[in-house]
Scaffold this motif. Structure first.
Motif, PDB file in Angstrom:
ATOM      1  N   UNK A   6      14.407   0.221   4.892  1.00 35.16           N
ATOM      2  CA  UNK A   6      14.112   1.399   4.069  1.00 35.16           C
ATOM      3  C   UNK A   6      12.643   1.402   3.629  1.00 35.16           C
ATOM      4  N   UNK A   7      12.138   0.220   3.257  1.00 36.37           N
ATOM      5  CA  UNK A   7      10.729   0.141   2.826  1.00 36.37           C
ATOM      6  C   UNK A   7       9.779   0.476   3.959  1.00 36.37           C
ATOM      7  N   UNK A   8      10.121   0.028   5.191  1.00 34.54           N
ATOM      8  CA  UNK A   8       9.262   0.336   6.336  1.00 34.54           C
ATOM      9  C   UNK A   8       9.245   1.828   6.612  1.00 34.54           C
ATOM     10  N   UNK A   9      10.429   2.459   6.549  1.00 30.25           N
ATOM     11  CA  UNK A   9      10.484   3.910   6.781  1.00 30.25           C
ATOM     12  C   UNK A   9       9.723   4.652   5.677  1.00 30.25           C
ATOM     13  N   UNK A  10       9.862   4.188   4.422  1.00 25.06           N
ATOM     14  CA  UNK A  10       9.155   4.833   3.318  1.00 25.06           C
ATOM     15  C   UNK A  10       7.649   4.701   3.491  1.00 25.06           C
ATOM     16  N   UNK A  11       7.211   3.511   3.956  1.00 23.02           N
ATOM     17  CA  UNK A  11       5.772   3.312   4.177  1.00 23.02           C
ATOM     18  C   UNK A  11       5.252   4.246   5.258  1.00 23.02           C
ATOM     19  N   UNK A  12       6.055   4.461   6.317  1.00 25.23           N
ATOM     20  CA  UNK A  12       5.625   5.372   7.382  1.00 25.23           C
ATOM     21  C   UNK A  12       5.528   6.800   6.880  1.00 25.23           C
ATOM     22  N   UNK A  13       6.482   7.208   6.039  1.00 27.05           N
ATOM     23  CA  UNK A  13       6.462   8.582   5.520  1.00 27.05           C
ATOM     24  C   UNK A  13       5.285   8.810   4.567  1.00 27.05           C
ATOM     25  N   UNK A  14       4.936   7.755   3.778  1.00 30.94           N
ATOM     26  CA  UNK A  14       3.880   7.921   2.785  1.00 30.94           C
ATOM     27  C   UNK A  14       2.480   7.667   3.343  1.00 30.94           C
ATOM     28  N   UNK A  15       2.376   7.092   4.553  1.00 30.38           N
ATOM     29  CA  UNK A  15       1.076   6.696   5.081  1.00 30.38           C
ATOM     30  C   UNK A  15       0.113   7.871   5.141  1.00 30.38           C
ATOM     31  N   UNK A  16       0.472   8.912   5.838  1.00 27.56           N
ATOM     32  CA  UNK A  16      -0.482  10.001   6.046  1.00 27.56           C
ATOM     33  C   UNK A  16      -0.719  10.841   4.798  1.00 27.56           C
TER      34      UNK A  16
END
Length: 522
Positions: A6-16
């Motif tokens: 979940x943290x990895x997916x959240x990081x991908x969503x928040x990156x850009x």
């Protein structure tokens, strides 16, 4: 392969979104720097931000991700102040030349006189969410005029960067230029809150000159002192004298040599540097202070090294009882904060109440004027600085003595050598080589030992009959501080030039230190 957490997916969503927010913040900062008139620094900031986004967002910049923060920090906190200081050294920047030429011109053009016989009192009235401004003619004895003479339309009264023209209408005009009955005048405290907005109003009355804000109760016509010319010069309306901006003097100057205050910042080339060497009235104190700085640093290192090395050799003698106790007591000056020791010594050296003079008076009947006599003041500085510095050298030498093979001393003892021979033939040569780079560092530190001078003597006593106030116990760094921030007219340009010279000297010492360190490792 395990699915992303979940943290990895959240990081991908928040990156850009975070990258976009950082990019907008960086662009806003660059724009703010440019809007402040610092276009070159704005370009530098833009290049730095661009490099940062490239390093952390591109695959080709991956190898520089750990190096970039250090390089960026060096550029921002070391290179930028250095370049900025060096740049100021080529200008006349001072307390009399603080503003830019454009701001000085605007300041002079804003100077005016009020036409007293046409001044009109005003009152301010609330009108819903806006305000009405009412002119009441000449104020009466109680400060208020009679019935309203002129009334403005509804005004928002928000501060603006530009003047706002307001057409007033007669209060008796039919229909009355009011939406309703005129409310009571606002108290003075409320008028003060809208003072900035009132300054931007230009009131236009039919058949009358334009009125400008003159105070919390008055508007009136003004007569400017100056008229702007197309070539950037200013003409004084009173006598028609033309003043041109002079880059050499940093003032608006007439053909007859008359200047207008304030001055403006301008480039003067190498004038500040040539002043150090060519101006006889400045060169004398400057060269004396420079010489004293070198002597002060060199003698401090020499005496501290001699005392520290002697004590280290003495405490290394195994037959000496209570060595640990002596070593602890001798290290105390280094353990106590320096500024406390300096202030204690300032009291001890007091001419009338200090313990040192009390002892000298009891033994020899003398009370030296430590703070008034230039030579004694310098001796006092050396005594205090050596006291603060010898423990550092003592600890270094104690460590280096442990590295000397004991076989050398045993062989020397068999040959019947004296302790003095052991010191000069074995101890000193083996210690001085690795100690040399540290001594150069100590010299560079004392070259900029501002705290000692500021707390103990403040550079006094002063030189007599000098163009700029200068102290006989000042070193270059305290002299620079005095020129920039104390009693020398805040000559930032000259202080920046001296600071640049200090940097060059300290940088040269650092290179020497690196060379010595490299030789010591061979």
């Amino acid at each position: 392969m395990a699915p992303p957490s979940v943290l990895e997916r959240l990081a991908r969503w928040l990156k850009w979104p975070l990258v976009l927010a950082g990019l907008l913040a960086a662009l806003a900062l660059v724009f703010a720097i440019h809007a402040a008139g610092q276009s070159s620094w704005a370009v530098g900031a833009l290049v730095l931000f661009t490099a940062g986004f490239y390093v952390y967002l591109s695959g080709s910049g991956f190898a520089y991700r750990y190096l970039f923060p250090g390089v960026a920090g060096m550029l921002v906190f070391i290179a930028f102040p250095l370049v900025y200081t060096a740049q100021i050294g080529f200008t006349n920047y001072s307390s009399t030349h603080l503003l830019s030429e454009e701001r000085v011109r605007a300041y002079l053009l804003d100077q005016h006189d009020a036409v007293e016989e046409q001044v009109q009192a005003f009152t301010l009235h609330a009108d819903g969410g806006a305000y009405r401004l009412v002119l009441r003619g000449a104020p009466g004895p109680d400060g208020e005029g009679a019935a309203p003479a002129w009334v403005s339309p509804s005004l928002a009264l928000r501060p603006t960067a530009e003047l706002l023209r307001v057409d007033l209408r007669p209060a008796t005009e039919e229909p009355l230029p009011l939406n309703g009955p005129l409310q009571a005048a606002l108290p003075l405290a409320e008028v003060v809150k809208h003072r900035d907005a009132l300054r931007q109003l230009v009131l236009a009355l039919p058949g009358h000159p334009e009125l400008r804000y003159l105070g919390l109760r008055e508007f009136g016509p003004i007569t400017p002192h100056w008229a702007a010319n197309p070539d950037g010069s200013l003409t004084r309306r009173a006598d028609g004298v033309v003043f041109h901006p002079s880059a050499d003097s940093g003032f608006f100057q007439s053909a007859q040599g008359e200047t207008l205050a304030p001055g403006f910042k301008s480039g003067v080339g190498w004038a500040n540097y040539s002043r150090m060497l060519l101006d006889a009235e400045f060169r004398g104190p400057f060269l004396a202070i420079f010489s004293w700085t070198v002597v002060f640093s060199a003698l401090t290192v020499l005496f501290a090294t001699a005392i520290g090395m002697f004590l280290a050799v003495l405490l290394n003698w195994e037959g000496l009882r209570f060595r640990t106790t002596y070593r602890t007591l001798l290290f105390l000056p280094y353990a106590v904060p320096g500024f406390i020791s300096i202030l204690v010594f300032k009291g001890l050296f007091n001419q009338n109440f200090g313990e040192i003079n009390a002892i000298l008076d009891a033994l020899f009947g003398v009370k030296p004027a430590w703070f008034a006599d230039p030579f004694l003041a310098k001796v006092m500085l050396l005594i205090v600085n050596v006291w603060l510095g010898y423990p550092y050298i003592m600890i270094l030498c104690s460590g280096l003595l442990k590295a000397i093979p004991s076989d050398l001393y045993e062989a020397s003892a068999l040959a019947g050598a004296s302790p003095a021979t052991n010191f000069f033939k074995i101890t000193a040569p083996l210690i001085i080589k690795p100690l040399a780079p540290l001594l150069v560092s100590a010299f560079a530190f004392n070259f900029n030992n501002f705290v000692l001078i500021a707390l103990l003597t403040d550079g006094r006593p002063d030189f007599l009959s000098t163009k700029l106030p200068a102290g006989q116990t000042d070193i270059l760094v305290s002299y620079t501080y005095r020129i920039a921030f104390r009693d020398s007219g805040s000559d930032f340009g000259l202080a920046a030039a001296i600071s640049t010279l200090i940097f060059i000297l300290v940088a040269a010492m650092s290179l020497i230190n690196l060379r010595m360190s490299a030789r010591a490792q061979k």
